[in-house]
Design a protein around this motif. Structure first.
Motif, short mmCIF file in Angstrom:
data_model
loop_
_atom_site.label_atom_id
_atom_site.label_comp_id
_atom_site.label_asym_id
_atom_site.label_seq_id
_atom_site.Cartn_x
_atom_site.Cartn_y
_atom_site.Cartn_z
N GLN A 103 0.83 -1.20 0.00
CA GLN A 103 0.00 0.00 0.00
C GLN A 103 0.88 1.26 0.00
OE1 GLN A 103 -2.13 0.82 3.72
NE2 GLN A 103 -4.02 1.00 2.54
N SER A 104 1.90 1.28 0.82
CA SER A 104 2.82 2.42 0.87
C SER A 104 3.59 2.56 -0.43
CB SER A 104 3.80 2.28 2.04
OG SER A 104 3.14 2.44 3.26
N ALA A 105 4.07 1.44 -0.94
CA ALA A 105 4.83 1.46 -2.19
C ALA A 105 3.97 1.98 -3.35
CB ALA A 105 5.37 0.07 -2.50
N GLN A 106 2.70 1.58 -3.38
CA GLN A 106 1.82 2.03 -4.45
C GLN A 106 1.56 3.53 -4.36
OE1 GLN A 106 -2.01 0.10 -4.68
NE2 GLN A 106 -2.64 1.33 -6.43
N ALA A 107 1.34 4.05 -3.16
CA ALA A 107 1.10 5.49 -3.01
C ALA A 107 2.31 6.29 -3.47
CB ALA A 107 0.76 5.82 -1.56
N LEU A 108 3.49 5.85 -3.10
CA LEU A 108 4.72 6.53 -3.52
C LEU A 108 4.91 6.41 -5.03
CD1 LEU A 108 7.32 8.07 -2.86
CD2 LEU A 108 8.40 5.84 -2.42
N SER A 109 4.65 5.25 -5.58
CA SER A 109 4.80 5.04 -7.03
C SER A 109 3.84 5.93 -7.82
CB SER A 109 4.55 3.56 -7.36
OG SER A 109 4.59 3.34 -8.74
N GLU A 110 2.59 6.04 -7.36
CA GLU A 110 1.62 6.90 -8.03
C GLU A 110 2.09 8.35 -8.02
OE1 GLU A 110 -2.36 4.30 -6.82
OE2 GLU A 110 -1.92 6.18 -5.77
N PHE A 111 2.61 8.78 -6.88
CA PHE A 111 3.10 10.16 -6.78
C PHE A 111 4.29 10.38 -7.72
CE2 PHE A 111 6.08 13.23 -4.96
CZ PHE A 111 5.28 14.37 -5.00
N LYS A 112 5.25 9.48 -7.71
CA LYS A 112 6.44 9.65 -8.53
C LYS A 112 6.11 9.63 -10.02
CE LYS A 112 10.35 7.91 -7.15
NZ LYS A 112 11.40 6.97 -6.69
N ALA A 113 5.08 8.88 -10.42
CA ALA A 113 4.71 8.78 -11.83
C ALA A 113 3.93 10.00 -12.32
CB ALA A 113 3.87 7.52 -12.06
N ALA A 114 3.41 10.79 -11.39
CA ALA A 114 2.55 11.93 -11.77
C ALA A 114 3.37 13.13 -12.22
CB ALA A 114 1.67 12.32 -10.59
N ASP A 115 2.86 13.79 -13.25
CA ASP A 115 3.40 15.09 -13.66
C ASP A 115 2.68 16.20 -12.90
OD1 ASP A 115 5.05 14.04 -15.86
OD2 ASP A 115 3.10 13.57 -16.77
#
Length: 192
Positions: A59-71
């Motif tokens: 869950q934490s990894a997904q939240a961070l990944s979504e943020f990093k992928a966002a422009d």
């Protein structure tokens, strides 16, 4: 353009911040129809409050990944008890991660996420803006600005609707002003 859209209001369809964040995302996708949107409702699907083992969860990894992928990150943030909802704080705890979105250097912390555009739809029941008597106890806008600056996002954009609890006339005026600000966002946001 990759857009991450977050909502954190507990009031559902009655939420001003949710209505404003949705309007912002519409402006962005109208300006760039090829944009992709990832939506996270932090109330309907809350992140657990952070614990040491919580750093290692999917869950934490997904939240961070979504943020990093966002422009572009669009955040719907009501002010509750002078600050942000705990659901939004739990998300921030997953995003402010040493070695991922900031690093420590000999001269102090350095943000690593400065390439993102962040737009916050902030709703407040009272008047807490610059020059108001209540400004010193406003910790939502100021906390978000500080937390984002720590990771390198030094110029977040705030669309603020305040005075929403001061009667129908004040609410209508605040929402009209905020929606006017939203209409200018599509043209002002860089297309990635």
């Amino acid at each position: 353009m990759n857009i991450l859209h977050l909502d954190s209001s507990i009031t559902g369809d009655n939420s001003a911040s949710r209505a404003l964040s949705a309007a912002i995302v519409r402006e962005l996708t109208d300006a760039d129809p090829s944009a992709s949107v990832t939506y996270r409702d932090l109330v309907a699907q809350p992140l657990d409050h952070l614990t040491l083992p919580g750093f290692a969860t999917p869950q934490s990894a997904q939240a961070l990944s979504e943020f990093k992928a966002a422009d572009v990150v669009v955040i719907g943030a009501p002010m509750y008890n002078f600050t942000i909802p705990s659901q939004l704080k739990a998300w921030i705890d997953r995003v402010l991660v040493a070695g991922e979105t900031f690093r420590y250097t000999e001269s102090g912390p350095e943000g690593l996420a400065g390439d993102k555009t962040v737009i916050v739809a902030l709703a407040r029941g009272g008047l807490y803006g610059e020059g108001t008597a209540q400004r010193s106890i406003e910790h939502a806008e100021r906390y978000l600005a500080d937390a984002l600056a720590f990771i390198g996002i030094t110029e977040p954009r705030f669309v603020i609707a305040e005075g929403l609890a001061l009667g129908d006339e004040a609410r209508d005026a605040a929402l009209a002003s905020a929606h006017e600000a939203v209409r200018r966002i599509g043209a002002a946001c860089p297309v990635a």
